[in-house]
Design an enzyme around this catalytic site. Structure first.
Site, PDB file in Angstrom:
ATOM      1  N   SER A   1       0.814  -1.224   0.000  1.00  0.00           N
ATOM      2  CA  SER A   1       0.000   0.000   0.000  1.00  0.00           C
ATOM      3  C   SER A   1       0.845   1.270   0.000  1.00  0.00           C
ATOM      4  O   SER A   1       1.777   1.409   0.789  1.00  0.00           O
ATOM      5  CB  SER A   1      -0.882  -0.028   1.254  1.00  0.00           C
ATOM      6  OG  SER A   1      -1.254   1.268   1.658  1.00  0.00           O
ATOM      7  N   GLY A   2       0.465   2.211  -0.854  1.00  0.00           N
ATOM      8  CA  GLY A   2       1.150   3.510  -0.863  1.00  0.00           C
ATOM      9  C   GLY A   2       0.933   4.265   0.434  1.00  0.00           C
ATOM     10  O   GLY A   2       1.862   4.870   0.982  1.00  0.00           O
ATOM     11  N   LEU A   3      -0.307   4.193   0.937  1.00  0.00           N
ATOM     12  CA  LEU A   3      -0.614   4.875   2.195  1.00  0.00           C
ATOM     13  C   LEU A   3       0.238   4.331   3.331  1.00  0.00           C
ATOM     14  O   LEU A   3       0.853   5.087   4.097  1.00  0.00           O
ATOM     15  CB  LEU A   3      -2.108   4.705   2.537  1.00  0.00           C
ATOM     16  CG  LEU A   3      -2.514   5.171   3.929  1.00  0.00           C
ATOM     17  CD1 LEU A   3      -2.317   6.676   4.088  1.00  0.00           C
ATOM     18  CD2 LEU A   3      -3.962   4.789   4.233  1.00  0.00           C
TER      19      LEU A   3
ATOM     20  N   ASP B   1       1.090  10.470   2.189  1.00  0.00           N
ATOM     21  CA  ASP B   1       0.759   9.704   0.979  1.00  0.00           C
ATOM     22  C   ASP B   1       0.600  10.664  -0.210  1.00  0.00           C
ATOM     23  O   ASP B   1      -0.419  10.695  -0.867  1.00  0.00           O
ATOM     24  CB  ASP B   1      -0.552   8.930   1.248  1.00  0.00           C
ATOM     25  CG  ASP B   1      -0.869   7.912   0.162  1.00  0.00           C
ATOM     26  OD1 ASP B   1       0.020   7.628  -0.673  1.00  0.00           O
ATOM     27  OD2 ASP B   1      -2.016   7.417   0.133  1.00  0.00           O
TER      28      ASP B   1
ATOM     29  N   ASP C   1       0.910  -0.841  -4.998  1.00  0.00           N
ATOM     30  CA  ASP C   1       0.111   0.366  -5.230  1.00  0.00           C
ATOM     31  C   ASP C   1       1.072   1.385  -5.826  1.00  0.00           C
ATOM     32  O   ASP C   1       1.813   2.044  -5.101  1.00  0.00           O
ATOM     33  CB  ASP C   1      -0.447   0.819  -3.875  1.00  0.00           C
ATOM     34  CG  ASP C   1      -1.117   2.179  -3.957  1.00  0.00           C
ATOM     35  OD1 ASP C   1      -1.246   2.725  -5.063  1.00  0.00           O
ATOM     36  OD2 ASP C   1      -1.505   2.677  -2.880  1.00  0.00           O
TER      37      ASP C   1
ATOM     38  N   ASP D   1       0.570   4.189  -7.237  1.00  0.00           N
ATOM     39  CA  ASP D   1       0.037   5.559  -7.333  1.00  0.00           C
ATOM     40  C   ASP D   1      -0.256   5.914  -8.803  1.00  0.00           C
ATOM     41  O   ASP D   1      -0.940   5.181  -9.482  1.00  0.00           O
ATOM     42  CB  ASP D   1       0.994   6.558  -6.663  1.00  0.00           C
ATOM     43  CG  ASP D   1       1.075   6.340  -5.154  1.00  0.00           C
ATOM     44  OD1 ASP D   1       0.135   5.740  -4.589  1.00  0.00           O
ATOM     45  OD2 ASP D   1       2.068   6.747  -4.538  1.00  0.00           O
TER      46      ASP D   1
ATOM     47  N   GLU E   1      -3.285   4.532 -10.673  1.00  0.00           N
ATOM     48  CA  GLU E   1      -4.576   5.227 -10.557  1.00  0.00           C
ATOM     49  C   GLU E   1      -4.620   6.440 -11.478  1.00  0.00           C
ATOM     50  O   GLU E   1      -3.574   7.056 -11.745  1.00  0.00           O
ATOM     51  CB  GLU E   1      -4.827   5.623  -9.096  1.00  0.00           C
ATOM     52  CG  GLU E   1      -3.840   6.608  -8.532  1.00  0.00           C
ATOM     53  CD  GLU E   1      -3.856   6.666  -6.996  1.00  0.00           C
ATOM     54  OE1 GLU E   1      -3.771   5.600  -6.351  1.00  0.00           O
ATOM     55  OE2 GLU E   1      -3.933   7.781  -6.456  1.00  0.00           O
TER      56      GLU E   1
ATOM     57  N   LYS F   1       0.188  12.570  -6.216  1.00  0.00           N
ATOM     58  CA  LYS F   1      -1.189  12.201  -5.843  1.00  0.00           C
ATOM     59  C   LYS F   1      -1.498  12.578  -4.388  1.00  0.00           C
ATOM     60  O   LYS F   1      -0.616  12.907  -3.598  1.00  0.00           O
ATOM     61  CB  LYS F   1      -1.430  10.713  -6.102  1.00  0.00           C
ATOM     62  CG  LYS F   1      -0.514   9.713  -5.412  1.00  0.00           C
ATOM     63  CD  LYS F   1      -0.673   9.540  -3.905  1.00  0.00           C
ATOM     64  CE  LYS F   1      -2.050   9.122  -3.467  1.00  0.00           C
ATOM     65  NZ  LYS F   1      -2.287   7.690  -3.625  1.00  0.00           N
TER      66      LYS F   1
ATOM     67  N   ASN G   1      -4.066  11.028  -1.153  1.00  0.00           N
ATOM     68  CA  ASN G   1      -4.847   9.854  -0.789  1.00  0.00           C
ATOM     69  C   ASN G   1      -6.324  10.070  -1.122  1.00  0.00           C
ATOM     70  O   ASN G   1      -6.854  11.166  -0.990  1.00  0.00           O
ATOM     71  CB  ASN G   1      -4.672   9.544   0.712  1.00  0.00           C
ATOM     72  CG  ASN G   1      -5.370   8.256   1.103  1.00  0.00           C
ATOM     73  OD1 ASN G   1      -6.544   8.256   1.477  1.00  0.00           O
ATOM     74  ND2 ASN G   1      -4.671   7.143   0.965  1.00  0.00           N
ATOM     75  N   SER G   2      -6.985   8.997  -1.521  1.00  0.00           N
ATOM     76  CA  SER G   2      -8.366   9.073  -2.006  1.00  0.00           C
ATOM     77  C   SER G   2      -9.347   9.566  -0.945  1.00  0.00           C
ATOM     78  O   SER G   2     -10.452   9.998  -1.274  1.00  0.00           O
ATOM     79  CB  SER G   2      -8.822   7.695  -2.487  1.00  0.00           C
ATOM     80  OG  SER G   2      -8.017   7.272  -3.547  1.00  0.00           O
TER      81      SER G   2
ATOM     82  N   ARG H   1      -6.688   1.659 -11.979  1.00  0.00           N
ATOM     83  CA  ARG H   1      -7.616   2.070 -10.906  1.00  0.00           C
ATOM     84  C   ARG H   1      -8.399   3.313 -11.307  1.00  0.00           C
ATOM     85  O   ARG H   1      -7.808   4.333 -11.660  1.00  0.00           O
ATOM     86  CB  ARG H   1      -6.792   2.311  -9.646  1.00  0.00           C
ATOM     87  CG  ARG H   1      -7.504   3.068  -8.546  1.00  0.00           C
ATOM     88  CD  ARG H   1      -6.687   2.928  -7.283  1.00  0.00           C
ATOM     89  NE  ARG H   1      -6.969   3.931  -6.300  1.00  0.00           N
ATOM     90  CZ  ARG H   1      -6.363   3.984  -5.115  1.00  0.00           C
ATOM     91  NH1 ARG H   1      -5.443   3.093  -4.806  1.00  0.00           N
ATOM     92  NH2 ARG H   1      -6.661   4.930  -4.249  1.00  0.00           N
TER      93      ARG H   1
ATOM     94  N   HIS I   1     -12.764   2.233  -7.200  1.00  0.00           N
ATOM     95  CA  HIS I   1     -12.670   2.681  -5.811  1.00  0.00           C
ATOM     96  C   HIS I   1     -13.884   3.522  -5.432  1.00  0.00           C
ATOM     97  O   HIS I   1     -14.427   4.240  -6.278  1.00  0.00           O
ATOM     98  CB  HIS I   1     -11.384   3.486  -5.616  1.00  0.00           C
ATOM     99  CG  HIS I   1     -10.865   3.468  -4.207  1.00  0.00           C
ATOM    100  ND1 HIS I   1     -11.396   2.663  -3.230  1.00  0.00           N
ATOM    101  CD2 HIS I   1      -9.854   4.165  -3.604  1.00  0.00           C
ATOM    102  CE1 HIS I   1     -10.739   2.858  -2.104  1.00  0.00           C
ATOM    103  NE2 HIS I   1      -9.799   3.761  -2.295  1.00  0.00           N
TER     104      HIS I   1
HETATM  105  C1  SPV Z   1      -3.504   2.526  -0.447  1.00  0.00           C
HETATM  106  O1  SPV Z   1      -3.589   1.551   0.324  1.00  0.00           O
HETATM  107  O2  SPV Z   1      -2.555   3.293  -0.450  1.00  0.00           O
HETATM  108  C2  SPV Z   1      -4.589   2.806  -1.380  1.00  0.00           C
HETATM  109  C3  SPV Z   1      -5.942   2.467  -1.027  1.00  0.00           C
HETATM  110  O3  SPV Z   1      -4.328   3.386  -2.402  1.00  0.00           O
HETATM  111  S1  SPV Z   1      -6.665   3.913  -0.420  1.00  0.00           S
HETATM  112  O4  SPV Z   1      -5.934   4.355   0.727  1.00  0.00           O
HETATM  113  O5  SPV Z   1      -8.020   3.482  -0.116  1.00  0.00           O
HETATM  114  O6  SPV Z   1      -6.711   4.922  -1.442  1.00  0.00           O
HETATM  115 MG    MG Z   2      -2.575   4.343  -2.363  1.00  0.00          MG
END
Ligand code: SPV
Ligand code: MG
Length: 291
Positions: free
Chosen positions: A42-44, A54, A81, A83, A110, A116, A118-119, A155, A186
């Site tokens: 995971s990027g986060l 992130d 991930d 990004d 994505e 980027k 975070n979503s 994504r 997502h």
């Molecule tokens: C991540 O885990 O970094 C994701 C999922 O991209 S989210 O945090 O839901 O965007």
């Molecule tokens: Mg991410």
């Protein structure tokens, strides 16, 4: 079997499959030992574990260094991930080359802009990538992979950025045609309505991956019923470790003693076991002089 082939099979399998989040070699091992067949890098959580945001604050080669440890420590496939692919098509295809060299099985990109966000942060203000530009990026990535089973997941962030079903479907279809191996759709809603509507229109066209962080109350049966191929539990190892570390640090700080914490911790033997210390003991017998 190659990790790439394994991930491709998981994505294409008839059954619903699950990836567990990991952010370093240790959490990757823990996920694998629990039985997960694959890992979400995971990027986060990689950024959080490095102490940064992130927002692509960690450079892509710093992320690669983390992945190398994760890949060496585990035998199940890792989906990164990635990004936005850290730039344009050219940066993204170089990323594929470097991931293949480290036995990473696939990457998800994505359709947002670098750097980027975070979503789940200011999501409706986030600009999306131009569809044609993003399709070119997917094509460049697929054209540059040398292992035919390396997986590229595209994504769609249209729901996240406040666009509707139509935009989401249009993007997903364009990315499918550009050659993506699967689509990650997502949603930040706390219910499954967006995913439900998308899946019904999508009608099993191509494998779909979801990340139910916000709609976590939805039972997995529902995802199965909708025809979802893969579910990503995206950040839960990191979040559980934060709670555990905060409690332990606080307790030791306040009590100036280890007595209360000791019995709630992994033992040192647990740590050595996760590091595979026994293997080194055996190797020393074999390779070091006996005296
Ligand atoms: C991540 O885990 O970094 C994701 C999922 O991209 S989210 O945090 O839901 O965007
Ligand atoms: Mg991410």
């Amino acid at each position: 079997m190659k990790k790439t082939t394994r991930l491709k099979q998981l994505i294409r399998s008839e059954e619903i499959e699950f990836l567990m989040e990991a952010h370093n070699g240790l959490s990757g091992k823990i996920a694998e030992n629990c039985g997960f067949k694959g890992i979400w890098a995971s990027g986060l959580t990689i950024s959080a574990s490095l102490g940064v945001r992130d927002n692509n604050e960690a450079s892509w080669t710093q992320v690669l260094d983390v992945l190398e440890f994760m890949s060496d420590a585990t035998s199940v496939p890792i989906l990164l991930d990635g990004d936005t692919g850290y730039g344009n098509f050219n940066n993204a295809r170089r990323l594929v080359k470097k991931l293949e060299q480290r036995s990473i099985a696939g990457v998800c990109i994505e359709d947002k802009l670098f750097p980027k966000t975070n979503s789940f942060i200011k999501s409706e203000m986030q600009p999306l990538a131009n569809i044609d530009e993003f399709c070119g990026k997917i094509k460049a990535m697929k054209d540059s992979q040398t292992d035919e089973d390396f997986v590229v997941v595209a994504r769609v962030e249209a729901f996240i950025a406040g666009w509707g079903l139509e935009e989401s479907l249009q993007r997903a279809e364009a990315y499918r045609q550009a050659g993506a191996d699967a689509i990650l759709i997502h949603s930040k809603r706390s219910d499954v309505t967006e995913i439900d509507a998308f899946m019904k229109e999508w009608a099993f066209r191509h494998p779909i991956v979801i990340v139910p962080t916000k709609y976590y109350k939805t039972p997995v049966d529902k995802f199965e019923e909708l025809g979802v191929s893969m579910v990503i539990w995206a950040n839960h190892n990191l979040r559980s470790s934060i709670v555990a570390m905060q409690q332990t640090s606080k307790q030791i700080f306040e009590q100036k003693s280890l007595i209360q914490v000791e019995e709630n911790l992994a033992t040192l033997d647990d740590v050595f076991h996760l590091q595979n210390a026994d293997e080194l003991k055996e190797a020393e017998k074999k390779y070091l002089p006996a005296n």
